[in-house]
Design a protein around this motif. Structure first.
Motif, short mmCIF file in Angstrom:
data_model
loop_
_atom_site.label_atom_id
_atom_site.label_comp_id
_atom_site.label_asym_id
_atom_site.label_seq_id
_atom_site.Cartn_x
_atom_site.Cartn_y
_atom_site.Cartn_z
N UNK A 1 -16.45 6.59 -9.55
CA UNK A 1 -15.31 6.40 -8.67
C UNK A 1 -15.57 7.23 -7.42
N UNK A 2 -15.52 6.59 -6.28
CA UNK A 2 -15.82 7.27 -5.03
C UNK A 2 -14.65 8.09 -4.52
N UNK A 3 -15.00 9.08 -3.75
CA UNK A 3 -14.00 9.95 -3.14
C UNK A 3 -13.53 9.40 -1.82
N UNK A 4 -12.52 10.02 -1.28
CA UNK A 4 -11.96 9.55 -0.02
C UNK A 4 -11.82 10.67 0.98
N UNK A 5 -11.04 10.46 2.00
CA UNK A 5 -11.00 11.38 3.13
C UNK A 5 -10.18 12.65 2.91
N UNK A 6 -9.51 12.79 1.78
CA UNK A 6 -8.60 13.92 1.57
C UNK A 6 -9.33 15.15 1.03
N UNK A 7 -10.22 15.71 1.82
CA UNK A 7 -11.07 16.79 1.33
C UNK A 7 -10.36 18.13 1.22
N UNK A 8 -9.12 18.21 1.59
CA UNK A 8 -8.40 19.48 1.49
C UNK A 8 -7.45 19.50 0.29
N UNK A 9 -7.61 18.56 -0.64
CA UNK A 9 -6.66 18.46 -1.75
C UNK A 9 -7.30 18.67 -3.11
N UNK A 10 -8.35 19.44 -3.20
CA UNK A 10 -8.93 19.73 -4.51
C UNK A 10 -10.42 19.57 -4.53
N UNK A 11 -11.05 20.08 -5.60
CA UNK A 11 -12.52 20.12 -5.65
C UNK A 11 -13.19 18.76 -5.78
N UNK A 12 -12.52 17.75 -6.31
CA UNK A 12 -13.13 16.42 -6.44
C UNK A 12 -12.72 15.50 -5.30
N UNK A 13 -12.02 16.04 -4.32
CA UNK A 13 -11.54 15.26 -3.18
C UNK A 13 -12.44 15.50 -1.97
N UNK A 14 -13.39 14.63 -1.78
CA UNK A 14 -14.26 14.72 -0.61
C UNK A 14 -14.77 13.32 -0.29
N UNK A 15 -15.06 13.06 0.96
CA UNK A 15 -15.60 11.74 1.30
C UNK A 15 -16.96 11.54 0.65
N UNK A 16 -17.21 10.34 0.15
CA UNK A 16 -18.47 10.06 -0.52
C UNK A 16 -19.16 8.84 0.09
N UNK A 17 -20.46 8.84 -0.09
CA UNK A 17 -21.27 7.64 0.09
C UNK A 17 -22.00 7.46 -1.24
N UNK A 18 -21.89 6.27 -1.79
CA UNK A 18 -22.57 5.96 -3.05
C UNK A 18 -23.78 5.11 -2.72
N UNK A 19 -24.94 5.66 -2.98
CA UNK A 19 -26.20 5.02 -2.62
C UNK A 19 -26.94 4.63 -3.88
N UNK A 20 -27.46 3.43 -3.89
CA UNK A 20 -28.27 2.98 -5.02
C UNK A 20 -29.57 2.39 -4.53
#
Length: 153
Positions: free
Chosen positions: A104-123
């Motif tokens: 599950x990818x993260x989003x733009x809310x990087x100030x709301x907890x340790x698992x909340x950060x923007x992600x890029x999922x690369x394969x």
């Protein structure tokens, strides 16, 4: 509610038939790796997470889709489901009943907890394996790295 505009159950049922038909296509049936993309996760490890059948709050995962699509994904050797919706990075390893992993990818809310950060999922395929890397764009690091062997078709 909402004048019927949020009645998605019939659409999911139609997508179930569509999904099953896709695995009959030769290029998918013989693909060495199969990854499915969905918006709402098809699983949540939290037993109290809203399965999309409760009107209060928002859906953490989609029970109807999991029940209808999960067996199709299992039967056709899907290795990974990539989801969004939660704006929080999470990796769910496969289980005996759910043969596919889920990231599950993260989003733009990087100030709301340790698992909340923007992600890029690369394969990409490296040395004959599918390598999936989840990039944490906030801290400029790899949040997760997962390896998948070729399917036996």
């Amino acid at each position: 509610a909402n004048g019927g505009f949020t009645c998605f159950e019939p659409f999911r049922r139609a997508q179930t038939k569509w999904l099953a038909d896709q695995f009959k296509r030769p290029e998918i049936a013989s693909a060495p790796f199969v990854v499915a993309f969905v918006h709402i996760p098809l699983f949540d490890p939290d037993p109290n997470a809203n399965p999309g059948t409760v009107l209060e709050d928002y859906a953490h995962w989609q029970k109807q889709a999991a029940e209808e699509w999960g067996p199709i994904l299992n039967a056709n050797g899907v290795q990974l489901v990539v989801a969004g919706h939660m704006h929080r990075f999470r990796y769910d390893a496969p289980t005996a009943n759910r043969k596919w992993a889920q990231v599950v990818g993260g989003g733009p809310h990087h100030d709301r907890g340790p698992k909340r950060f923007p992600t890029v999922i690369e394969g990409k395929v490296e040395n004959g394996k599918l390598v999936v890397r989840v990039h944490n764009l906030k801290d400029k690091c790899i949040a997760g790295e997962y390896f998948y062997e070729r399917r036996r078709v």
